[in-house]
Write a protein that holds these residues in place. Sequence first.
Motif, mmCIF file in Angstrom:
data_model
loop_
_atom_site.group_PDB
_atom_site.id
_atom_site.type_symbol
_atom_site.label_atom_id
_atom_site.label_comp_id
_atom_site.label_asym_id
_atom_site.label_seq_id
_atom_site.Cartn_x
_atom_site.Cartn_y
_atom_site.Cartn_z
ATOM 1 N N LEU A 174 -82.366 -40.542 86.743
ATOM 2 C CA LEU A 174 -81.525 -41.691 86.951
ATOM 3 C C LEU A 174 -82.015 -42.909 86.031
ATOM 4 O O LEU A 174 -81.148 -43.699 85.614
ATOM 5 N N GLY A 175 -83.302 -42.992 85.855
ATOM 6 C CA GLY A 175 -83.622 -44.039 84.822
ATOM 7 C C GLY A 175 -83.190 -43.979 83.494
ATOM 8 O O GLY A 175 -83.122 -45.111 83.112
ATOM 9 N N PHE A 216 -79.990 -43.607 82.977
ATOM 10 C CA PHE A 216 -78.504 -43.588 83.294
ATOM 11 C C PHE A 216 -77.504 -43.905 82.140
ATOM 12 O O PHE A 216 -76.528 -43.452 81.779
ATOM 13 N N THR A 217 -78.194 -45.031 81.440
ATOM 14 C CA THR A 217 -77.221 -45.692 80.337
ATOM 15 C C THR A 217 -76.988 -44.834 79.145
ATOM 16 O O THR A 217 -77.830 -43.704 78.994
ATOM 17 N N PRO A 218 -75.924 -44.668 78.636
ATOM 18 C CA PRO A 218 -75.691 -43.780 77.428
ATOM 19 C C PRO A 218 -76.738 -43.839 76.487
ATOM 20 O O PRO A 218 -77.035 -42.818 75.857
ATOM 21 N N GLN A 222 -79.333 -41.747 77.537
ATOM 22 C CA GLN A 222 -79.133 -40.268 77.709
ATOM 23 C C GLN A 222 -79.293 -39.509 76.755
ATOM 24 O O GLN A 222 -79.780 -38.450 76.679
#
Lengths: 302, 289, 249
Positions: free
Chosen positions: C106-107, C109-111, C114
Motif C-alpha cells: 500500500l505504501g 500506491f501511487t503510479p 508502483q
Amino acid sequence: MLWALLGLGAGFTAIPLFTESDYLLNLGVQLFLAVALAQSWNVLGGFTGQITLGHAAFFGLGALVTRTLWGNGVGILLAIIPGILVCIAFSLLIGGLAFRLRGDYFAIGTLALAEMLRIIVGNLLPGISTIPSTALTNYALLPRYYLGLALAALVVGVAAALARSRIGLGMQAIREDEAAAAASGVGVLGHKLLALVISTGLAGFAGGVFAYYHASYYPQYPFSPLWSFEAILMSFIGGVGTVHGPVLGALFYTILKEYLAVRLVEIHLLIFGTLFILIVLLLPGGLVEVWTRFRRLVHRGS
Amino acid sequence: MILAQQLILGLLVGGLYGLAAAGLSLTFGVLRVLNVAHGDLLMLGGYVTFWLFSLWHVDPFLSLAAVAPSLFFLGLILYCVLFRFVVRAREEVRIKNSLLIGFGLTLVFQILAIQFFTADERSVTTAYGGEAIKIAGLAIPLVRLASVVLAFLVLAALQIFLNRARWGRAIRATAEDWEAASLMGIPVGRAYLWAFALGTALAGVAGGLVSVSYSISPTIGLEWTLKALIVTVLAGLGSLFGSFAGGLLLGFAEAGSGLLLGGAYREAVGLGLFLIILITRPQGLFGSR
Amino acid sequence: MVTWSKPVLEIEGLVVSYGALTALQGVSLTVGSGEIVVLVGPNGAGKSTLLKAVAGLLHPRSGAIRWEGEELSAIPPHRIVERGLALVPEGRRLFARMTIRENLELGAFTPRAQAEKSRRLDRVYEIFPRLQERQDQLAGSLSGGEQQMLALGRAFMSAPRLLLLDEPSLGLAPRVAEAIFSVLGEFHREGLSIFLVEQNVQAALTLAQRAYILEGGKIVGAGEGRSLLQDEHIRTAYLGPLARGGQSN
C-alpha cells in the motif's frame, strides 16, 4: 414571536364560530396532530439532540391504549390519560437502556423498537378497529377539533416553557456538547430521561386524539415509521430545535400536502422527501433560519 | 421433519440477509455512514430483475449482470450528489445527517416505486420456479438454493477483489484509517465512492435474488434495512463472510423462534435479538477497537 | 548560518490554528536537498502540527509551504505523496488488520511508486529481514520496534525524496531506537532528505546537520546539529537531568 403563536391559537379557537365546513375542521384536526407530532419529537430530537427514528412507537401506543379504553365505554378524556401514562412508563422502562446507545445506535435502536411494536401489534390485532356504532352515529367533528387544538396548545406551551427554563438550557447544552455539559454540572442522563418522558408523553396524547378522531384504521397503522418520518420532516422544514420551527413546519406541511394531494395524489411525499434532504444538506436551520436571515437583511437595509 | 424443513428454509432466506448485510457493512465500515435506505436500494434492484423478466423474459439470474452495474451507477450518483457532503463532516453531524438523508431517500424511493411500479407485490415466476431438490424427505426449493449459492459466490468474488486488487486494498486501508490511507497516496474520496457504489450494487443483486426467491413491493425497504442492520450488529464489520454467516444465523434463529413461538413473532424475535445486542455492546461497532 | 544546499522544502510564515487555538504562529524554516534537519521542542509546541500541515492533513490559515518552488498548502495529501514527500506519522498508524506485506505494498500506491515496487520491496526486506520473515502476519501482531520498522519501510515504498518523521523513537527501547536512527542514516546516504521531529534530542542532534527549536508555536532557535549540543538553552531545557525527567513520556 410568542405573540404570533398565541394569536394563531386564538384564531384557531375562533374558526368554528364562523364556519361549519367539515373540510376546514378536518384540516384543522390534521394540523393539530401534525403540530403535536413535530413538536413532541422536537423536544427530544431537537432540544436535546437525541435523534430518534422511533417516535411512532409512542404515538401508536397512545392510540392503542386510548382506543381500547374508549371502545370499552371509558370517557375519552379519561381514556387519554392512561394512554399518556403507558407511554411515559414504557419510555422510562426503555430509557435507561436506550440512552446507553449513542448516535447511530440510538437512532436505529429506536427504529427497531418501533418496528418491533408495529409487528407485534399487527400480529395480535390483525383486524380493523372501528369505533362503536353508538359513537359512530353521534360522531361530531367539533369536540375532536377542540381536543386537537388543546393538544397542540399544550404541546407548544410545554415546548415554549421548556425552551426558557434552566432544564431546557441543560438539554440544549447536551445537544451541543455532551461531555462539556456533564463537566459543567448538567445531569446528562436525568435531562435526557426528562426530555424522553415529555416527548413520549405528548406523543401518547397525540395518539389518543388520533384514536378519538379516526373512525376506523388498522391498530398497527399509527405505529408506522411514516409518523416518525413526518415528525422529523416537519421539524426540519420549520427549524429543528426551536419552538416556532415545528409549528411552522407543520403548517407548511399540512397545507401544502392538502394542496398537492388534490392534484398529485401521492407525489406530495416525493416532493417533501426531496425537500427534506435538501434542507438537511443546505439549510439546517429550516424556515426559521430563512426568516431570521431575512429580518437581519431588512434591518441592515433600513 | 417440519422442524428440519423450516430450519432449512430459514437458512436459505438467511443467505440473502447476509448478502444484504454485506453491502450495508461495506458502506458503514468504509464511509462510517449508515445508509438507512439500503433496503430501498435492494427493492430497486429487485424491480430491475422483475421488469427485465416480465418485459423481455430475461432469466432472473442472468439479469443480475444488468442489475449490478445499474445499481453501481446509482450508487455513484447518490454518493456524488448526497453522501459526499456528509462523509467529511465532524462525527455527530455526519451521523445525524447521513441518517436523515437515508431516511429521506427511503421515502423518495418508496414513493417513486409506488408511482411507477404500483404498490402491488411482485415476484418473478420462472418455468423452473417450482422445482425442488428432495433429500431424505426434505424439499429444498431450487431457486432459493441457487440464490444462496450465488450470493456466496458474489461475496467471494468481492472478497478476492478487496484482498488482491490495488483499489480493493485501498478501500480496506481507508476503512481502517482514512488519514493514514491518504498518506499512502490513496485518494480517499475515490475509495469512498467505490465502496458506496459497490455496497449499492450488492444491495441490487440481493434485491434481484429476493424478487425471484420471494417477493418484492415498494414498501419492503425498511424491513430489509433492519434485517441487514441486525446481521451487521450480530456479525460486526470488516468481513463479508462474517456478514454471510451472520445472515444464515439470523435466518436460522428466525425459523427456530417461529416454530417455538408461532410464525407471527418471528420478525419481532429478530428485532428483539438486535436490541439485546445493541444494549450489551452500546459502544457500537467502532468502539470495541 | 551556513546554507547547505538548494532548499527543497521552504516554509514561510506558517500559521495553523484549531478553532480559536493557534498552534503555529508564523513558522519559517527550510530543508535542503540531501539534508537531515531536526525539529526539537517541548510537548505541545506544535511539532506534529507542522508535519501534518506539510503532509496536507491540516490546512494552514496563512503562510506558505513550498516544495521545489510549488505551493503545497492547497494540495490534498494523496497528491503530496505523489510529489515525493512521505510522512511517518505519530503513532505509526499502520493498517493493523492487514498483513505486513499488504502494508508495504500500500505504501507504493501511487503510479510513480508502483513502477519501483518490487525493487523497493526487496530493499526494505534487505534492511529489515524481520519484516520478510513475518510478511504474511498481521501488522497488529508486531512489537513496537517492528511496527516502527514497518512504518519506515512503508514510507520508503512510496519512493520519497523527503521523509518526514514524527518521533520515530517514541516508546522504543534504546537499542531499537538506535537501530532506527542508523537506518535513517543509511537512507540519507542514499540521497534522501530527512525532516525529523524528535524527543530524543541527543541522538537527533548527533544525526542532524541542522536543527530548529520550536517552542509555543514559534521558532526560537536554529543552528548546526552538533554545535547545538553545546548550546546553553538546549543543554538546560532538553538535555539536562531535570529536562530528561520531564520529557520521558
